[in-house]
Design a protein around this motif. Sequence first.
Motif, PDB file in Angstrom:
ATOM      1  N   TYR A 128       0.845  -1.198   0.000  1.00 29.12           N
ATOM      2  CA  TYR A 128       0.000   0.000   0.000  1.00 29.12           C
ATOM      3  C   TYR A 128       0.875   1.241   0.000  1.00 29.12           C
ATOM      4  CZ  TYR A 128      -2.672   3.664   2.479  1.00 29.12           C
ATOM      5  OH  TYR A 128      -3.261   4.836   2.867  1.00 29.12           O
ATOM      6  N   THR A 129       0.525   2.211  -0.843  1.00 26.98           N
ATOM      7  CA  THR A 129       1.146   3.534  -0.793  1.00 26.98           C
ATOM      8  C   THR A 129       0.060   4.581  -0.964  1.00 26.98           C
ATOM      9  OG1 THR A 129       1.604   3.580  -3.175  1.00 26.98           O
ATOM     10  CG2 THR A 129       3.379   2.795  -1.742  1.00 26.98           C
ATOM     11  N   SER A 130       0.246   5.702  -0.304  1.00 25.78           N
ATOM     12  CA  SER A 130      -0.690   6.822  -0.405  1.00 25.78           C
ATOM     13  C   SER A 130       0.087   8.128  -0.365  1.00 25.78           C
ATOM     14  CB  SER A 130      -1.694   6.789   0.758  1.00 25.78           C
ATOM     15  OG  SER A 130      -2.442   7.990   0.792  1.00 25.78           O
ATOM     16  N   HIS A 131      -0.271   9.015  -1.265  1.00 24.76           N
ATOM     17  CA  HIS A 131       0.303  10.365  -1.281  1.00 24.76           C
ATOM     18  C   HIS A 131      -0.860  11.342  -1.376  1.00 24.76           C
ATOM     19  CE1 HIS A 131       4.343   8.821  -1.823  1.00 24.76           C
ATOM     20  NE2 HIS A 131       3.839   7.994  -2.728  1.00 24.76           N
ATOM     21  N   SER A 132      -0.859  12.345  -0.512  1.00 20.79           N
ATOM     22  CA  SER A 132      -1.909  13.363  -0.574  1.00 20.79           C
ATOM     23  C   SER A 132      -1.265  14.743  -0.554  1.00 20.79           C
ATOM     24  CB  SER A 132      -2.901  13.199   0.594  1.00 20.79           C
ATOM     25  OG  SER A 132      -2.247  13.320   1.834  1.00 20.79           O
ATOM     26  N   GLY A 137       2.711   0.803   3.442  1.00 23.12           N
ATOM     27  CA  GLY A 137       2.583  -0.319   4.357  1.00 23.12           C
ATOM     28  C   GLY A 137       2.201  -1.604   3.666  1.00 23.12           C
ATOM     29  N   PHE A 138       1.816  -2.573   4.499  1.00 22.53           N
ATOM     30  CA  PHE A 138       1.482  -3.917   4.045  1.00 22.53           C
ATOM     31  C   PHE A 138       0.198  -4.371   4.729  1.00 22.53           C
ATOM     32  CE2 PHE A 138       5.986  -3.186   3.832  1.00 22.53           C
ATOM     33  CZ  PHE A 138       6.269  -3.528   2.520  1.00 22.53           C
ATOM     34  N   VAL A 194      -2.580  -4.458   9.368  1.00 20.41           N
ATOM     35  CA  VAL A 194      -1.866  -3.503   8.531  1.00 20.41           C
ATOM     36  C   VAL A 194      -0.675  -2.973   9.318  1.00 20.41           C
ATOM     37  CG1 VAL A 194      -2.018  -1.311   7.273  1.00 20.41           C
ATOM     38  CG2 VAL A 194      -4.028  -2.818   7.396  1.00 20.41           C
ATOM     39  N   VAL A 195       0.476  -2.940   8.669  1.00 17.86           N
ATOM     40  CA  VAL A 195       1.653  -2.276   9.213  1.00 17.86           C
ATOM     41  C   VAL A 195       1.866  -1.057   8.326  1.00 17.86           C
ATOM     42  CG1 VAL A 195       4.125  -2.441   9.662  1.00 17.86           C
ATOM     43  CG2 VAL A 195       2.646  -4.445   9.993  1.00 17.86           C
ATOM     44  N   MET A 196       1.931   0.135   8.949  1.00 19.51           N
ATOM     45  CA  MET A 196       1.985   1.364   8.169  1.00 19.51           C
ATOM     46  C   MET A 196       3.053   2.304   8.710  1.00 19.51           C
ATOM     47  SD  MET A 196      -1.162   3.989   7.342  1.00 19.51           S
ATOM     48  CE  MET A 196      -2.273   2.633   7.097  1.00 19.51           C
ATOM     49  N   VAL A 197       3.735   2.974   7.801  1.00 16.34           N
ATOM     50  CA  VAL A 197       4.730   3.986   8.142  1.00 16.34           C
ATOM     51  C   VAL A 197       4.290   5.290   7.499  1.00 16.34           C
ATOM     52  CG1 VAL A 197       7.143   4.678   7.904  1.00 16.34           C
ATOM     53  CG2 VAL A 197       6.562   2.261   8.176  1.00 16.34           C
TER      54      VAL A 197
END
Length: 190
Positions: free
Chosen positions: A54-58, A76-77, A88-91
């Motif tokens: 998973y990737t997100s850019h805002s 994350g994953f 979910v593991v997120m940075v």
Amino acid sequence: MIEIPSDLHPDLVPLAFLLGNWAGAGVSDFPGAEKCNFGQEVSFSHDGRDFLEYTSHSWVLDAEGEKVRPLESESGFWRIDKDRKVEVVMVRDQGVIEIWYGELGHQKPQIDLVTDAVARTAASGPYNGGKRLYGYVKSDLMWVGEKSTPEVELRPYMSAHLKTVVTPEDVAAMAKSLGDLPDDGIAFFK
């Protein structure tokens, strides 16, 4: 329509509705932070193993809907077990690492998540944890996030409505998959 790639790990089939590239806009509003409209690009991909990447850019949008500056980035994953429990593991770029747990809705493409663990760097702002709700609604991906800090109780802070990103290559593939259409085009709809 939800497509399930042939090389998708079997455990991930319940999360197939997330796959792809998404883009859209939303609203951010939290005490002590700038209230704004934002644009967002999200990607859920897989490589055959038992997780989604998973990737997100805002970014902040101005009154005309133009990009002003970056707002948040996270990656994350995502995993799901046989009991439909999601982890979910997120940075995040603000110096926060989170572990989220939740579950997939019963007979609907909806995921409720809650933070289980939060680690912050010295440079990050105050943050205790949060909740997120993701839903696949009429072929769109919608989400709402809540968060809390030592000063602010849990409350909504961001939400967005995202649509599937269609590339020229996607259009060409769709056109090829249609096969032969009637000459007048109308018979196709009868």
